[in-house]
Motif scaffolding. Structure first.
Motif, short mmCIF file in Angstrom:
data_model
loop_
_atom_site.label_atom_id
_atom_site.label_comp_id
_atom_site.label_asym_id
_atom_site.label_seq_id
_atom_site.Cartn_x
_atom_site.Cartn_y
_atom_site.Cartn_z
N ARG A 124 0.82 -1.21 0.00
CA ARG A 124 0.00 0.00 0.00
C ARG A 124 0.85 1.27 0.00
NH1 ARG A 124 -2.56 3.39 -1.54
NH2 ARG A 124 -4.22 4.51 -0.52
N THR A 130 -3.40 0.09 -4.99
CA THR A 130 -4.75 0.31 -4.49
C THR A 130 -5.20 -0.92 -3.70
OG1 THR A 130 -5.82 -0.62 -6.43
CG2 THR A 130 -5.30 1.75 -6.50
N GLU A 131 -6.27 -0.74 -2.93
CA GLU A 131 -6.78 -1.87 -2.14
C GLU A 131 -7.20 -3.04 -3.02
OE1 GLU A 131 -9.58 0.44 0.02
OE2 GLU A 131 -8.17 0.85 1.64
N VAL A 142 -11.13 -7.34 -0.53
CA VAL A 142 -10.82 -5.92 -0.34
C VAL A 142 -11.09 -5.53 1.11
CG1 VAL A 142 -11.44 -3.57 -1.01
CG2 VAL A 142 -11.21 -5.32 -2.76
N GLY A 143 -12.16 -6.06 1.69
CA GLY A 143 -12.47 -5.78 3.09
C GLY A 143 -11.38 -6.25 4.02
N THR A 144 -10.80 -7.41 3.73
CA THR A 144 -9.69 -7.93 4.53
C THR A 144 -8.47 -7.04 4.38
OG1 THR A 144 -10.54 -10.17 4.31
CG2 THR A 144 -8.24 -9.96 4.98
N VAL A 145 -8.24 -6.53 3.18
CA VAL A 145 -7.12 -5.60 2.97
C VAL A 145 -7.32 -4.36 3.84
CG1 VAL A 145 -5.99 -4.05 1.34
CG2 VAL A 145 -6.56 -6.38 0.64
N LYS A 146 -8.53 -3.80 3.80
CA LYS A 146 -8.81 -2.58 4.57
C LYS A 146 -8.60 -2.81 6.06
CE LYS A 146 -12.17 -0.63 1.34
NZ LYS A 146 -13.56 -0.21 1.16
N SER A 147 -9.14 -3.90 6.59
CA SER A 147 -8.99 -4.15 8.02
C SER A 147 -7.54 -4.48 8.38
CB SER A 147 -9.94 -5.26 8.48
OG SER A 147 -9.63 -6.48 7.84
N THR A 148 -6.85 -5.21 7.51
CA THR A 148 -5.45 -5.56 7.77
C THR A 148 -4.58 -4.31 7.81
OG1 THR A 148 -5.73 -7.73 6.76
CG2 THR A 148 -3.48 -6.91 6.95
N VAL A 149 -4.76 -3.43 6.82
CA VAL A 149 -3.98 -2.18 6.78
C VAL A 149 -4.31 -1.32 7.99
CG1 VAL A 149 -3.62 -0.03 5.51
CG2 VAL A 149 -3.59 -2.20 4.29
N SER A 150 -5.59 -1.24 8.35
CA SER A 150 -6.00 -0.44 9.49
C SER A 150 -5.37 -0.95 10.78
CB SER A 150 -7.53 -0.45 9.61
OG SER A 150 -7.94 0.25 10.75
#
Length: 167
Positions: A124, A130-131, A142-150
């Protein structure tokens, strides 16, 4: 005759781009020796495909993609050996001496992240993906990417905060 030319082109590419690719491998693995192995494996794959790679300007992307794929395959095969904890170790507080020290702390904090989190952060923020691209690369949603990065960013913020709360 053609093979000798390809071999020389490959050697020149490795000489010119090797250090930058090793830095990228180190970000993915978090360990210098693992990074060397990862880069060596990726360069082997690149060498074997050298005659099929038409766009020489895309070589870095090809090697990086190979490194990410190899790294993902390795940590999918590996069983979980580290377990997350709510307790943070004691750490001396104090002002950062220079940006070099901050950079070193960031490197250490990245190395402390689990493999998937580190890969997501590197893709990232270092590779500027991008996600959806990260999700495709890592084989997750994509949701797992968002939560993992967060979660990874929260861990990094906690690790790098100048004054950490007492335990």
């Amino acid at each position: 005759m053609q093979t000798a030319r390809w071999e020389e082109e490959f050697r020149e590419y490795v000489r010119a781009r090797g250090p930058a690719l090793l830095r990228a491998a180190r970000q993915l693995t978090g360990h210098p020796l693992d990074a060397e192995d990862l880069l060596q494996n990726a360069l082997t794959k690149t060498y074997l495909a050298w005659d099929r790679i038409q766009d020489r300007a895309a070589l870095d992307g090809y090697v990086r993609r190979a490194m990410v794929n190899i790294n993902i395959s390795q940590w999918r095969r590996r069983k979980l050996e580290e377990y997350p904890s709510d307790d943070l170790p004691d750490m001396a507080t104090g002002a950062e001496a220079a940006s070099g020290e901050l950079h070193e702390r960031l490197e250490q904090a990245l190395q402390g992240l689990p493999d998937r989190m580190r890969a997501a952060i590197v893709l990232r923020y270092y590779e500027d993906m991008t996600e959806p691209e990260i999700a495709n690369r890592l084989g997750i949603s994509v949701g797992t990417v968002k939560s993992t990065v967060s979660r990874a960013m929260a861990k990094l913020r906690t690790e790098l905060s100048p004054l950490r709360p007492p335990l």
